[in-house]
Design a protein around this motif. Structure first.
Motif, PDB file in Angstrom:
ATOM      1  N   MET A 154      27.868  27.637  10.874  1.00 15.11           N
ATOM      2  CA  MET A 154      29.005  26.838  10.449  1.00 15.11           C
ATOM      3  C   MET A 154      29.569  26.057  11.638  1.00 15.11           C
ATOM      4  O   MET A 154      30.013  26.641  12.631  1.00 15.11           O
ATOM      5  CB  MET A 154      30.094  27.742   9.855  1.00 15.11           C
ATOM      6  CG  MET A 154      29.656  28.503   8.615  1.00 15.11           C
ATOM      7  SD  MET A 154      29.222  27.382   7.244  1.00 15.11           S
ATOM      8  CE  MET A 154      28.987  28.563   5.903  1.00 15.11           C
ATOM      9  N   LEU A 155      29.531  24.739  11.542  1.00 18.57           N
ATOM     10  CA  LEU A 155      30.040  23.895  12.610  1.00 18.57           C
ATOM     11  C   LEU A 155      31.560  23.907  12.632  1.00 18.57           C
ATOM     12  O   LEU A 155      32.221  24.137  11.634  1.00 18.57           O
ATOM     13  CB  LEU A 155      29.533  22.466  12.430  1.00 18.57           C
ATOM     14  CG  LEU A 155      28.006  22.298  12.423  1.00 18.57           C
ATOM     15  CD1 LEU A 155      27.647  20.851  12.108  1.00 18.57           C
ATOM     16  CD2 LEU A 155      27.412  22.720  13.763  1.00 18.57           C
ATOM     17  N   GLY A 156      32.115  23.603  13.811  1.00 16.15           N
ATOM     18  CA  GLY A 156      33.555  23.608  14.001  1.00 16.15           C
ATOM     19  C   GLY A 156      33.922  24.387  15.249  1.00 16.15           C
ATOM     20  O   GLY A 156      33.056  24.989  15.905  1.00 16.15           O
ATOM     21  N   ASP A 157      35.198  24.357  15.618  1.00 11.56           N
ATOM     22  CA  ASP A 157      35.667  25.060  16.804  1.00 11.56           C
ATOM     23  C   ASP A 157      34.864  24.658  18.035  1.00 11.56           C
ATOM     24  O   ASP A 157      34.551  25.489  18.881  1.00 11.56           O
ATOM     25  CB  ASP A 157      35.595  26.569  16.587  1.00 11.56           C
ATOM     26  CG  ASP A 157      36.393  27.346  17.656  1.00 11.56           C
ATOM     27  OD1 ASP A 157      37.354  26.776  18.192  1.00 11.56           O
ATOM     28  OD2 ASP A 157      36.045  28.503  17.934  1.00 11.56           O
ATOM     29  N   TYR A 173      28.566  15.777  12.375  1.00 13.47           N
ATOM     30  CA  TYR A 173      29.540  16.735  11.872  1.00 13.47           C
ATOM     31  C   TYR A 173      30.038  17.630  13.006  1.00 13.47           C
ATOM     32  O   TYR A 173      29.255  18.052  13.871  1.00 13.47           O
ATOM     33  CB  TYR A 173      28.930  17.609  10.776  1.00 13.47           C
ATOM     34  CG  TYR A 173      28.389  16.829   9.614  1.00 13.47           C
ATOM     35  CD1 TYR A 173      29.245  16.280   8.664  1.00 13.47           C
ATOM     36  CD2 TYR A 173      27.015  16.620   9.462  1.00 13.47           C
ATOM     37  CE1 TYR A 173      28.752  15.534   7.597  1.00 13.47           C
ATOM     38  CE2 TYR A 173      26.512  15.881   8.403  1.00 13.47           C
ATOM     39  CZ  TYR A 173      27.388  15.342   7.475  1.00 13.47           C
ATOM     40  OH  TYR A 173      26.899  14.609   6.428  1.00 13.47           O
ATOM     41  N   SER A 174      31.333  17.901  12.990  1.00 18.52           N
ATOM     42  CA  SER A 174      31.888  18.800  14.004  1.00 18.52           C
ATOM     43  C   SER A 174      32.956  19.723  13.419  1.00 18.52           C
ATOM     44  O   SER A 174      33.685  20.371  14.170  1.00 18.52           O
ATOM     45  CB  SER A 174      32.487  17.991  15.166  1.00 18.52           C
ATOM     46  OG  SER A 174      33.535  17.148  14.715  1.00 18.52           O
ATOM     47  N   HIS A 223      17.882  18.104  14.036  1.00 14.88           N
ATOM     48  CA  HIS A 223      19.274  18.488  14.313  1.00 14.88           C
ATOM     49  C   HIS A 223      19.451  18.492  15.823  1.00 14.88           C
ATOM     50  O   HIS A 223      18.621  19.052  16.541  1.00 14.88           O
ATOM     51  CB  HIS A 223      19.573  19.898  13.789  1.00 14.88           C
ATOM     52  CG  HIS A 223      19.378  20.067  12.328  1.00 14.88           C
ATOM     53  ND1 HIS A 223      19.025  21.279  11.761  1.00 14.88           N
ATOM     54  CD2 HIS A 223      19.474  19.187  11.302  1.00 14.88           C
ATOM     55  CE1 HIS A 223      18.928  21.135  10.448  1.00 14.88           C
ATOM     56  NE2 HIS A 223      19.197  19.883  10.145  1.00 14.88           N
ATOM     57  N   VAL A 224      20.530  17.906  16.298  1.00 16.40           N
ATOM     58  CA  VAL A 224      20.836  17.912  17.729  1.00 16.40           C
ATOM     59  C   VAL A 224      22.192  18.589  17.895  1.00 16.40           C
ATOM     60  O   VAL A 224      23.224  18.049  17.479  1.00 16.40           O
ATOM     61  CB  VAL A 224      20.883  16.491  18.315  1.00 16.40           C
ATOM     62  CG1 VAL A 224      20.973  16.557  19.840  1.00 16.40           C
ATOM     63  CG2 VAL A 224      19.661  15.685  17.889  1.00 16.40           C
ATOM     64  N   TYR A 225      22.208  19.774  18.509  1.00 10.01           N
ATOM     65  CA  TYR A 225      23.423  20.570  18.649  1.00 10.01           C
ATOM     66  C   TYR A 225      24.090  20.316  19.998  1.00 10.01           C
ATOM     67  O   TYR A 225      23.423  20.196  21.029  1.00 10.01           O
ATOM     68  CB  TYR A 225      23.105  22.059  18.527  1.00 10.01           C
ATOM     69  CG  TYR A 225      22.538  22.454  17.191  1.00 10.01           C
ATOM     70  CD1 TYR A 225      23.367  22.711  16.101  1.00 10.01           C
ATOM     71  CD2 TYR A 225      21.162  22.571  17.016  1.00 10.01           C
ATOM     72  CE1 TYR A 225      22.842  23.071  14.874  1.00 10.01           C
ATOM     73  CE2 TYR A 225      20.621  22.927  15.791  1.00 10.01           C
ATOM     74  CZ  TYR A 225      21.465  23.177  14.724  1.00 10.01           C
ATOM     75  OH  TYR A 225      20.939  23.531  13.506  1.00 10.01           O
ATOM     76  N   GLY A 226      25.424  20.246  19.955  1.00  9.00           N
ATOM     77  CA  GLY A 226      26.203  20.081  21.170  1.00  9.00           C
ATOM     78  C   GLY A 226      27.640  20.486  20.908  1.00  9.00           C
ATOM     79  O   GLY A 226      27.938  21.174  19.913  1.00  9.00           O
ATOM     80  N   LYS A 227      28.546  20.065  21.775  1.00 13.64           N
ATOM     81  CA  LYS A 227      29.976  20.378  21.635  1.00 13.64           C
ATOM     82  C   LYS A 227      30.752  19.084  21.416  1.00 13.64           C
ATOM     83  O   LYS A 227      30.444  18.044  22.005  1.00 13.64           O
ATOM     84  CB  LYS A 227      30.493  21.081  22.906  1.00 13.64           C
ATOM     85  CG  LYS A 227      29.728  22.338  23.296  1.00 13.64           C
ATOM     86  CD  LYS A 227      29.773  23.409  22.223  1.00 13.64           C
ATOM     87  CE  LYS A 227      31.122  24.059  22.059  1.00 13.64           C
ATOM     88  NZ  LYS A 227      31.502  24.891  23.197  1.00 13.64           N
ATOM     89  N   ALA A 275      29.125  21.110  17.281  1.00 17.32           N
ATOM     90  CA  ALA A 275      28.841  19.887  16.544  1.00 17.32           C
ATOM     91  C   ALA A 275      27.340  19.697  16.382  1.00 17.32           C
ATOM     92  O   ALA A 275      26.533  20.323  17.082  1.00 17.32           O
ATOM     93  CB  ALA A 275      29.437  18.682  17.273  1.00 17.32           C
ATOM     94  N   CYS A 276      26.971  18.811  15.460  1.00 11.86           N
ATOM     95  CA  CYS A 276      25.555  18.532  15.233  1.00 11.86           C
ATOM     96  C   CYS A 276      25.375  17.073  14.810  1.00 11.86           C
ATOM     97  O   CYS A 276      26.108  16.565  13.959  1.00 11.86           O
ATOM     98  CB  CYS A 276      24.998  19.449  14.147  1.00 11.86           C
ATOM     99  SG  CYS A 276      23.232  19.202  13.807  1.00 11.86           S
TER     100      CYS A 276
END
Length: 210
Positions: free
Chosen positions: A107-110, A176-177, A153-157, A113-114
């Protein structure tokens, strides 16, 4: 049961076992901090890690995990999960111990981001030019092939903000973040020690979100 494990990165003082989640005693001496509460947990992690490495420690430690049935999020007990209801999420250890569904989700958030690149991989399995150009604007991001095999998918903050979706070349870019479920596959194209900040460190791609 689909096993989903991580390559652990020692980036600071550990306070919970990375296998079972049990609290660890405070460290009293110098040296590498403990990561597991017992030899059994250590061996279990080593076996799983060889099967499915790649998830950064900061994601492992975030209690934002769920099981999934296809692209639908479910709790560790099989009931429906929601991206807006933290009470339906679980720890990494809890979802690893559950056999519901066909895999894991996050679950994205906090701060998590993706960037989702649809139709970014051609039939030969190569990343398309336009997608490679986007990836160059996201250096250090954790890149994962999507369930279809054609997306990335590219994951980061990043700070929480409304999602975005728009056409790009012969594909689509989504960002989405917050309040968003991502069906993870573990089919990573790279390894990262920590997730990068999409809003800093020389990133110049935010024009996409203008």
């Amino acid at each position: 049961m689909v096993l989903f494990v991580t390559r652990f990165w020692y980036t600071g003082l550990m306070d919970v076992c990375l296998s079972c989640g049990m609290e660890l005693p405070a460290r009293t001496r110098q040296g590498r901090p403990r990561a597991y509460c017992s030899a059994a947990c250590r061996q279990r992690a080593y076996r799983l890690r060889a099967t499915f490495p790649g998830v950064p420690l900061e994601m492992v430690r975030a209690p934002r995990w769920v099981r999934r049935v296809g692209k639908r999020p479910v709790r560790v007990n099989g009931r429906a999960a929601s991206s807006t209801s933290p009470g339906t999420w679980a720890t990494f250890a809890e979802v690893a111990a559950s056999d519901w569904g066909s895999g894991f989700g996050f679950m994205l958030g906090d701060g998590f981001a993706c960037v989702d690149l649809d139709n970014a991989v051609n039939e030969a399995g190569c990343v398309k030019l336009w997608a490679r150009e986007i990836l160059e604007l996201l250096p250090g991001g954790l890149v994962e092939r999507s369930m279809s095999g054609a997306g990335l998918h590219v994951y980061g903050k990043y700070k929480e903000r409304p999602g975005e979706c728009f056409a790009w070349a012969d594909g689509r870019i989504e960002f989405y973040s917050r309040a968003r479920f991502i069906a993870m596959t573990g089919d990573f194209l790279n390894e990262v020690e920590t997730l990068p900040d999409f809003a800093g460190g020389g990133f110049e791609w935010e024009f996409l979100l203008a």
